[in-house]
Every structure is written in C-alpha cells, then in structure tokens.
Enzyme design. Structure first.
Site, PDB file in Angstrom:
ATOM      1  N   LYS A  31     116.700  53.335  55.009  1.00 14.64           N
ATOM      2  CA  LYS A  31     115.787  53.053  55.992  1.00 14.64           C
ATOM      3  C   LYS A  31     116.440  53.311  57.904  1.00 14.64           C
ATOM      4  CE  LYS A  31     116.297  47.926  58.044  1.00 14.64           C
ATOM      5  NZ  LYS A  31     116.540  46.348  57.589  1.00 14.64           N
ATOM      6  N   ALA A  70     112.521  41.839  59.051  1.00 13.40           N
ATOM      7  CA  ALA A  70     113.049  40.361  59.610  1.00 13.40           C
ATOM      8  C   ALA A  70     112.419  39.840  60.071  1.00 13.40           C
ATOM      9  CB  ALA A  70     113.542  41.673  60.898  1.00 13.40           C
ATOM     10  N   ASN A 119     117.362  39.912  54.334  1.00 12.24           N
ATOM     11  CA  ASN A 119     118.968  39.586  54.381  1.00 12.24           C
ATOM     12  C   ASN A 119     119.733  37.841  54.603  1.00 12.24           C
ATOM     13  OD1 ASN A 119     121.669  41.568  55.108  1.00 12.24           O
ATOM     14  ND2 ASN A 119     122.138  39.953  53.928  1.00 12.24           N
TER      15      ASN A 119
END
Lengths: 262, 72
Positions: A100, A187, A209
């Site tokens: 990534k 995100a 996350n």
C-alpha cells in the site's frame, strides 16, 4: 462466487483492515478475526534498539501464513522515503510484492501528495511491486495511477482517522465508472452505514482502521463492518430500485378495498 | 578513542561496539534479533537475510533495522 481480485489473486472478503491504534495484540487479533478480513495492513518502523528484543511481534498475532500482509508507507512525505520503506518491507516479508503506497502532503489533514504519489507509483511498478495506492478522490489522477500500472486505486472517503464518512460519493462513482482495476475506499469510514454506502456505490472493497480500533467495542464493530460490507456489496449486485422523487407508489393493491364500489 | 572500537549509526543513533571486526550477523545476534522478522538496510542498500554473515561492518557504517508494527 463473488470475489475481489487484486493483482491476480482472489479474496473472499472485501473488507481490508489496519492494525494500528489497538490496545494490544490480543485485541488486534480478535478484531481482525471478527472482521473476516484477509488483507491486513501494517506499518514499517525502526526497531527500538536496546529495548527487550523478546517482546511480542505484530506478525505473531497476525501471521503472514494466514493473512495477506499489506505493508504501508504511512508517515512518508516523499516518493523516495516511500520507495525505500517498501523495499525494506519486501525484504521483511520474504519478497512479497503487494503493497500500500501512501505519500502524505500535509501533517494536519494527512492529505496525499499526488505528484510524489505518482512518482513513487511509477518507480515501484517498474521494480515489480503490486501497488495499491491511497489517493485523492480525483478521477483524473486515479486514471493516471491506473495507467502507471497500479493494482488498485484507493481514494479517500474523507480524511484519515476522521470518521466523517463519504463526503463526495459522486467523485467516487466517477472513479469507479472509469477504472478497470479494483477501487477501494481507503480512509474516512466512521461506522457501518458508511461502509455499506461505499459498497452500494460500486466500490470493490473498503479499507479501514480507526473506525474499528477506535470504536467503544472494536471486536463488535469489526463484526458490524463485515456485515455492512457484505450487505452493501449484495445490494449493489442486486441493483437498487429507482428513486422516485415526486410520486409515491403503494406496495399494497389499490383495488379490493372494503366499502368501495365494485 | 580507545583501541578496538567500532562506531556505527543504528537507526539514527551513534553506538559503539567493542572489537574492530564485526559481521552484520554478529551485530544482529548481539542486539537479540537473530531469527526475528526484521529487515536491514546497510549504507542505504537492503541486505538480504542470507547475506548477513558476509557483511563486514566498518567504522561509520549506517544501519537501519525495521520491523512491522500496527498501522493502517
């Protein structure tokens, strides 16, 4: 079977998760298990020289034999740093090429630096990496990254760690409609409905996350995200009904009501 | 400077090691990293794990030693 294909490999789960911000490795492991994710991101950092070298290692909790480990370049602000980090990651992970890429441009917003991102992507692709790239939700730059040979385009939904959800669904749709490689929202997801909306828009996957790690109960939220991604994907495949802005359309029969004239 | 010292920069910090002849493999052992999942950059070049025994460290060498940590 509906599978996510990235760089020639098929995955059953369309939810990709990070390993940051958890209380400990036990919580990390349990949340990732509950998420059903197969692709798991990690960061690459210097060892703490002089500190106990026997302390537990993240890759014992998240073994590469079970998960596809996706090393990231979080914290890198130039193409050069990002490339250097991923070369170390490739050595660390025994030649593993799927990575990534993220090159940041601003420490307050963590917004990507797209010129440096494009530069790094070009170098990495030429060096044999399979690059999943974090980027702005700009359809033109997404197309440039695809043309360079990136394996997946990963536009932000909103700022990293903000939990603000999908701020510009129309840009995401433009990127999805143009791309021939997977588009993964990376995100900004805050809660399960955000993930479902991303998938209903036609994204191939969602990477998150903080939305899991910063939930009051991360393991429970991981399971909610798993269901949301599955539900959103299924709804996308099923094809939603058209929206009717100016007329109602009853679901029940309009005839045979009692007291009406035959 | 006393004799038989080797000065290396490890992860950005200067450190001294006794002796003048130290292989990368021996350094990794001294640090307790043998068998751990790490990656090493020596003077800007990635060193494959299989080569640790063949790299003889010299005064002023720069080493970066990294691991995987939690991140998104």
């Amino acid at each position: 079977m509906d599978q996510l294909r990235i760089a020639g490999r098929a995955y059953g789960s369309r939810l990709l998760v990070g390993t940051g911000k958890y209380r400990d490795f036990d919580e990390t492991r349990m949340a990732i298990e509950a998420s059903g994710a197969e692709i798991v991101t990690v960061a690459i950092r210097r060892t703490n020289i002089g500190q106990d070298p026997g302390q537990p290692n993240l890759l014992d909790a998240i073994p590469p034999s079970r998960y596809t480990i996706l090393p990231n370049t979080a914290g890198c602000y130039s193409a050069e740093e990002a490339v250097r980090t991923l070369r170390l990651a490739r050595e660390l992970l025994d030649g593993h090429a799927l990575v990534k890429l993220e090159v940041l441009g601003d420490s307050t917003t963590l917004f990507p630096n797209m010129p440096e991102t494009l530069k790094a992507a070009e170098v990495l692709v030429k060096d044999g990496f399979q690059v999943m790239v974090y980027c702005t939700d700009d359809p033109v730059q997404a197309r440039m990254l695809e043309a360079l040979g990136c394996a997946a385009i990963m536009p932000l939904a909103s700022l990293i760690g903000s939990g603000m959800g999908i701020l510009n669904p129309w840009n995401l749709r433009l990127i999805i409609d143009n791309a021939k490689v997977p588009v993964i929202v990376d995100a900004g997801v805050g809660t399960a409905s955000d993930a479902a909306i991303a998938m209903e828009l036609g994204c191939d996957g969602v990477l998150m996350n903080s939305a899991i790690a910063h939930a009051r109960n991360p393991v429970l939220m991981a399971s909610a995200m798993r269901k949301a991604v599955e539900a959103g994907r299924t709804a996308f495949l099923a094809g939603r009904m058209p929206k009717k802005h100016y007329s109602a359309d009853p679901s029940s029969p309009t005839s045979g009501l009692i007291g009406s004239r035959a | 400077m006393t004799a038989a010292m080797l000065e290396l920069t490890l992860n950005g910090t200067s450190r001294r090691f006794s002796g003048t002849s130290l292989t990368l493999a021996a350094l990794i052992e001294q640090l307790g990293y043998t068998g751990k999942r790490i990656a090493v950059e020596h003077n800007g070049e990635i060193v494959p794990r299989s080569q640790y025994g063949n790299i003889l460290l010299a005064n002023g060498d720069q080493l970066e030693i990294v691991v995987a940590v939690g991140g998104g």
